[in-house]
Enzyme design. Structure first.
Site, PDB file in Angstrom:
ATOM      1  CD  GLU A 321      -1.293 -45.578  16.217  1.00 23.16           C
ATOM      2  OE1 GLU A 321      -1.385 -45.141  17.389  1.00 23.16           O
ATOM      3  OE2 GLU A 321      -2.260 -46.043  15.600  1.00 23.16           O
ATOM      4  N   PRO A 322       4.776 -44.089  16.229  1.00 25.15           N
ATOM      5  CG  PRO A 322       6.729 -43.964  14.945  1.00 25.15           C
ATOM      6  CD  PRO A 322       5.392 -44.665  15.030  1.00 25.15           C
ATOM      7  NE  ARG A 369       5.345 -34.784  28.458  1.00 25.40           N
ATOM      8  CZ  ARG A 369       6.337 -35.337  29.118  1.00 25.40           C
ATOM      9  NH1 ARG A 369       7.459 -34.661  29.362  1.00 25.40           N
ATOM     10  NH2 ARG A 369       6.248 -36.576  29.550  1.00 25.40           N
ATOM     11  CE1 TYR A 373      -0.138 -36.545  31.594  1.00 21.83           C
ATOM     12  CE2 TYR A 373       1.433 -35.566  30.097  1.00 21.83           C
ATOM     13  CZ  TYR A 373       0.179 -36.060  30.348  1.00 21.83           C
ATOM     14  OH  TYR A 373      -0.768 -36.077  29.353  1.00 21.83           O
ATOM     15  CB  CYS A 400      -0.016 -15.918  38.955  1.00 22.93           C
ATOM     16  SG  CYS A 400       0.570 -14.269  38.560  1.00 22.93           S
ATOM     17  CE1 TYR A 430       1.326 -36.172  22.887  1.00 14.95           C
ATOM     18  CE2 TYR A 430       3.531 -37.044  23.245  1.00 14.95           C
ATOM     19  CZ  TYR A 430       2.254 -37.181  22.732  1.00 14.95           C
ATOM     20  OH  TYR A 430       1.904 -38.326  22.049  1.00 14.95           O
TER      21      TYR A 430
END
Length: 473
Positions: A321-322, A369, A373, A400, A430
């Site tokens: 599942e790439p 991201r 992360y 802000c 993403y």
């Protein structure tokens, strides 16, 4: 100027601040003769003028090439073992009707995670047998939709969900094609928040046996094999994201094949399918060294062949599942620079060092991201080349929030100024998918370029869009 002590260890001082590191960019991206960044010959200034910024610029030819690369590499590696591999594009990375059609054109299947993603697949005309539905808490409506469509498989995450799927299928008078997602306990080298194979998390059925010698995974297998409304295809594992080495996949494959052998011994049945998930890494920064699909495929095939032979087990049909590895490098985000300022940062030695802040017209609403992360990206001056000296910089958004950082550490030319265009590579996965309307910013458009021609595949939101659901008018 010289290298800054504020730079992380992986970030080198650039010999040429205008240079592009090819592995981070789509194949069609290069600098034109005058130094302006272009994709398949289309200059970023022209794209910005026509489509505005922020803008996701997607090299469709590159996307298709990467999709075909996984298809061909894994089919070649596994052809003699199980006839090839079913490659499911992980739609959660980036999905729209055009992308769903592209992956179908290239011979891939499509993995979805919600009713909304299923709706996109249906609009795109993806054959139902080529669709998979993931998710740890599928609604009854989503499950019924999958059953009505005749989906190729539903990936079940828990005993509760398995029983729900069986009951709904029985009520509808149909049979659910099911894969069981297991947690093989393989800790891939990845960020804690995106590691998904350890026990203490929401995904999957544990393979760890209790004091009585049974495991949730084994109990689910027994239930699925006995349920008349369930067709158990096989088992599934996903060990994490942004993984560069094959070792984690190899360990997971051994554990999963061992479990298939245990199922055979306990139930006298060999399940026909094994999904080894995705999570293949891409190059966001110079610290990242992704592997070619062929290298990963050959390493995984060798382990599967060896382990299956040792277990006297027929090699099941393999699927992968790439998502990020296909969509991520195909796209860059184009921003217009605005306010800039230089601050003095205190050092451990008691002195100060300069850091340049460059604000752009997007931010965490189009790339969440970094704040989610601590993800690292890079950026380049895209609208021109420069002889300006590299200076330690931070690209920030217009929201802000102090955590609204697009690129935490990058050497940009000292003369970057308002109106310049900056490009951030590796934003195809993403980024648009996680985009929000924080501070009521409109989500950017996505423009695909194929054969030197650009077209909008997702239009930019307008203020009318933002207000359309506000019922206070």
């Amino acid at each position: 100027m010289a290298a800054s002590n504020l730079a992380p260890g992986w970030l080198s001082y650039p010999e040429d601040v205008n240079a592009l590191r090819g592995v981070q960019w789509a194949a069609g991206v290069a600098r034109a003769a005058d130094g302006e960044l272009a994709v398949q010959g289309l200059r970023v200034s022209d794209l910005a003028a026509e489509y505005s910024t922020p803008l996701f610029v997607l090299d469709e030819d590159d996307f298709r090439f990467r999709a075909a690369g996984f298809r061909d590499a894994f089919n070649a590696a596994f052809a003699g073992l199980c006839g090839g591999v079913d490659v499911y594009y992980a739609g959660k990375a980036f999905l729209c009707t055009e992308v769903a059609r592209w992956v179908t054109d290239e011979g891939l299947r499509l993995d979805t995670c919600s009713g909304g993603e299923l709706a996109v697949a249906r609009r795109a005309g993806v054959p139902a047998e080529n669709l998979s539905l993931h998710g740890n808490n599928k609604s009854a409506t989503e499950i019924e939709t999958a059953l009505d469509m005749g989906l190729g498989r539903i990936v079940v995450d828990s005993q509760d969900e398995l029983e729900r799927v069986a009951a709904l299928a029985g009520r509808l008078g149909t049979t659910a094609n099911v894969m069981l997602r297991l947690t093989p306990g393989v800790h891939a080298s990845t960020h804690e928040f995106i590691a998904t194979a350890h026990e203490d998390q929401k995904f999957g059925l544990s393979m760890v046996a209790d004091d009585a010698g049974a495991s949730p995974a084994a109990a689910a297998v027994a239930f699925a094999l006995a349920a008349p409304s369930v067709h158990l295809l096989g088992i599934h594992a996903h060990i994490g994201s942004q993984i560069f080495e094959a070792e984690g996949f190899e360990v997971a494959a051994r554990k999963m094949l061992g479990f298939l052998a245990a199922i055979r011994d306990a139930h006298d049945v060999e399940l026909p399918e094994l999904d080894l998930g995705g999570g293949y890494g891409i190059a966001y920064t110079e610290a990242d060294t992704p592997r070619e699909p062929a290298e990963l495929a050959q390493a995984m095939a060798a382990v599967v062949q060896e382990e299956a032979a040792a277990l006297s087990l027929a090699v099941p049909r393999i699927s992968i599942e790439p998502g990020r590895a296909i969509a991520g490098p195909s796209t860059f985000t184009l921003y217009e620079a605005g306010v800039r300022k230089t601050v003095q940062v205190d050092t451990a030695e008691g002195g100060t060092l300069p850091r340049r802040y460059v604000s752009v017209d997007g931010g965490m609403s189009d790339n969440a991201r970094p704040v989610l992360y601590d993800a690292d990206y890079t950026a380049v001056l895209a609208s021109r080349v420069t002889e300006g000296e590299p200076i330690m910089s931070r690209v920030v958004g217009k929201h802000c929030e102090s955590g609204d950082i697009v690129v935490r550490d990058v050497y940009l030319p000292e003369d970057v100024a308002a109106g310049d265009l900056l490009a951030v590579p590796g934003t195809g996965a993403y980024c648009w998918a996680l985009a929000s309307n924080y501070n009521y910013l409109a989500r950017p458009a996505v423009v695909a370029v194929r054969g030197g021609t650009a077209r909008t595949i997702i239009r930019r939101e307008t203020e009318d869009d933002l207000l359309a659901r506000d019922m206070g008018a």
